[in-house]
Design an enzyme around this catalytic site. Structure first.
Site, PDB file in Angstrom:
ATOM      1  N   HIS A   1       6.252  -9.759  -6.572  1.00 32.32           N
ATOM      2  CA  HIS A   1       5.219 -10.602  -6.468  1.00 32.32           C
ATOM      3  C   HIS A   1       4.200 -11.565  -7.959  1.00 32.32           C
ATOM      4  CE1 HIS A   1       4.906  -7.611  -3.028  1.00 32.32           C
ATOM      5  NE2 HIS A   1       4.473  -8.528  -2.756  1.00 32.32           N
TER       6      HIS A   1
ATOM      7  N   LYS B   1       1.972  -1.443   8.390  1.00 31.90           N
ATOM      8  CA  LYS B   1       2.641  -0.532   7.553  1.00 31.90           C
ATOM      9  C   LYS B   1       1.505   0.446   6.750  1.00 31.90           C
ATOM     10  CE  LYS B   1       4.792  -4.661   5.005  1.00 31.90           C
ATOM     11  NZ  LYS B   1       4.944  -5.407   3.931  1.00 31.90           N
TER      12      LYS B   1
ATOM     13  N   ARG C   1      11.929 -14.608   0.890  1.00 28.42           N
ATOM     14  CA  ARG C   1      12.743 -14.274   0.242  1.00 28.42           C
ATOM     15  C   ARG C   1      14.619 -14.474   0.404  1.00 28.42           C
ATOM     16  NH1 ARG C   1      10.375  -8.482   0.149  1.00 28.42           N
ATOM     17  NH2 ARG C   1      10.266  -9.209   2.057  1.00 28.42           N
TER      18      ARG C   1
ATOM     19  N   SER D   1       8.337  -3.738  -2.142  1.00 32.13           N
ATOM     20  CA  SER D   1       7.269  -2.675  -2.017  1.00 32.13           C
ATOM     21  C   SER D   1       8.198  -1.242  -1.421  1.00 32.13           C
ATOM     22  CB  SER D   1       6.086  -3.274  -1.762  1.00 32.13           C
ATOM     23  OG  SER D   1       5.418  -4.197  -2.361  1.00 32.13           O
TER      24      SER D   1
HETATM   25  O1  PNS Z   1       2.350  -8.243   1.954  1.00 33.26           O
HETATM   26  P1  PNS Z   1       2.855  -8.236   3.290  1.00 33.26           P
HETATM   27  O2  PNS Z   1       2.463  -7.116   4.148  1.00 33.26           O
HETATM   28  O3  PNS Z   1       3.450  -8.835   4.199  1.00 33.26           O
HETATM   29  O4  PNS Z   1       1.337  -9.139   4.136  1.00 33.26           O
HETATM   30  C1  PNS Z   1       1.140  -8.933   5.085  1.00 33.26           C
HETATM   31  C2  PNS Z   1      -0.819  -9.601   5.074  1.00 33.26           C
HETATM   32  C3  PNS Z   1      -1.740  -8.126   4.360  1.00 33.26           C
HETATM   33  C4  PNS Z   1      -0.623 -11.096   4.737  1.00 33.26           C
HETATM   34  C5  PNS Z   1      -1.097  -9.826   6.826  1.00 33.26           C
HETATM   35  O5  PNS Z   1      -0.727  -8.265   7.028  1.00 33.26           O
HETATM   36  C6  PNS Z   1      -2.781  -9.666   7.302  1.00 33.26           C
HETATM   37  O6  PNS Z   1      -2.416 -11.582   6.767  1.00 33.26           O
HETATM   38  N1  PNS Z   1      -3.741  -9.339   7.420  1.00 33.26           N
HETATM   39  C7  PNS Z   1      -4.433  -8.980   7.261  1.00 33.26           C
HETATM   40  C8  PNS Z   1      -5.223  -8.931   9.439  1.00 33.26           C
HETATM   41  C9  PNS Z   1      -5.348 -10.505   9.774  1.00 33.26           C
HETATM   42  O7  PNS Z   1      -5.510 -11.453   9.311  1.00 33.26           O
HETATM   43  N2  PNS Z   1      -3.843 -10.239  10.476  1.00 33.26           N
HETATM   44  C10 PNS Z   1      -3.894 -12.110  11.124  1.00 33.26           C
HETATM   45  C11 PNS Z   1      -2.698 -12.396  10.774  1.00 33.26           C
HETATM   46  S1  PNS Z   1      -0.850 -12.076  12.194  1.00 33.26           S
END
Ligand code: PNS
Length: 178
Positions: free
Chosen positions: A17, A41, A90, A128
């Site tokens: 990150h 998660k 990745r 993570s």
């Molecule tokens: O590091 P990650 O877990 O891949 O990040 C995912 C994240 C947190 C960016 C995603 O779950 C997110 O945007 N969460 C906020 C809710 C949202 O906007 N969801 C719509 C996209 S499907």
């Protein structure tokens, strides 16, 4: 001013990150690292703790901000007047998930663009979740996460008790010594 948002769950931030954050900060005038909730998660750190850990790692950069947000990413984008999302890729396995999220965010707000940065090859295996698993079983997490937060992760896992990450306590040696 061209501002980008680098969103994620960052539970915790890894060297992969941090590499993307530093590279994005060279491409954009300002980068906001946005700690958001991924409902799929299970969290180790709460949002405020994740923000604090990331702040520790980026304090020397003056064009990087860190914020936590509970809600849709596109609402955070509006609130911060940002239109570009940066994500790291990745492997092919990331692609489908990231592609779907990018299209969904663009559908929810057509002004939003997602740009992808390829991970540095030396971090392509890093996540993570794997860091948490290694730490949980007493493995060495040096080189996986920034040195500044190794102790925070170790302490957190040791303090979890039997709630989840913790029935396997790290005892005796510090991960730094392994
Ligand atoms: O590091 P990650 O877990 O891949 O990040 C995912 C994240 C947190 C960016 C995603 O779950 C997110 O945007 N969460 C906020 C809710 C949202 O906007 N969801 C719509 C996209 S499907």
């Amino acid at each position: 001013m061209k501002r980008a948002v680098y969103p994620g769950s960052f539970d915790p931030i890894t060297n992969g990150h941090l590499d993307i954050i530093e590279r994005a900060a060279k491409v954009f005038d300002e980068v906001i690292v946005a700690v958001l909730v991924n409902p799929d998660k299970k969290g180790l750190f709460d949002i405020n703790e994740r923000v604090m850990l990331i702040k520790k790692c980026v304090s020397k950069f003056n064009n990087i901000r860190v914020e936590g947000f509970s809600g849709l990413l596109i609402n955070f984008m509006k609130q911060t007047e940002s239109s570009v999302i940066v994500k790291g890729l990745r492997a092919v396995s990331d692609f489908e998930y990231e592609f779907q999220m990018a299209l969904m965010n663009n559908k929810l707000d057509p002004n939003i663009e997602t740009v992808f940065m390829m991970t540095n090859a030396k971090y392509s295996y890093l996540s993570s979740s794997s860091v948490k698993q290694v730490a949980q079983f007493g493995g060495c997490i040096k080189d996986l996460v920034p040195n500044d937060i190794i102790d925070d992760i170790t302490k957190k896992i040791n303090n979890m008790g039997e709630k989840g990450y913790g029935s396997y306590k790290i005892t005796g040696v510090s991960p730094r010594d392994i």
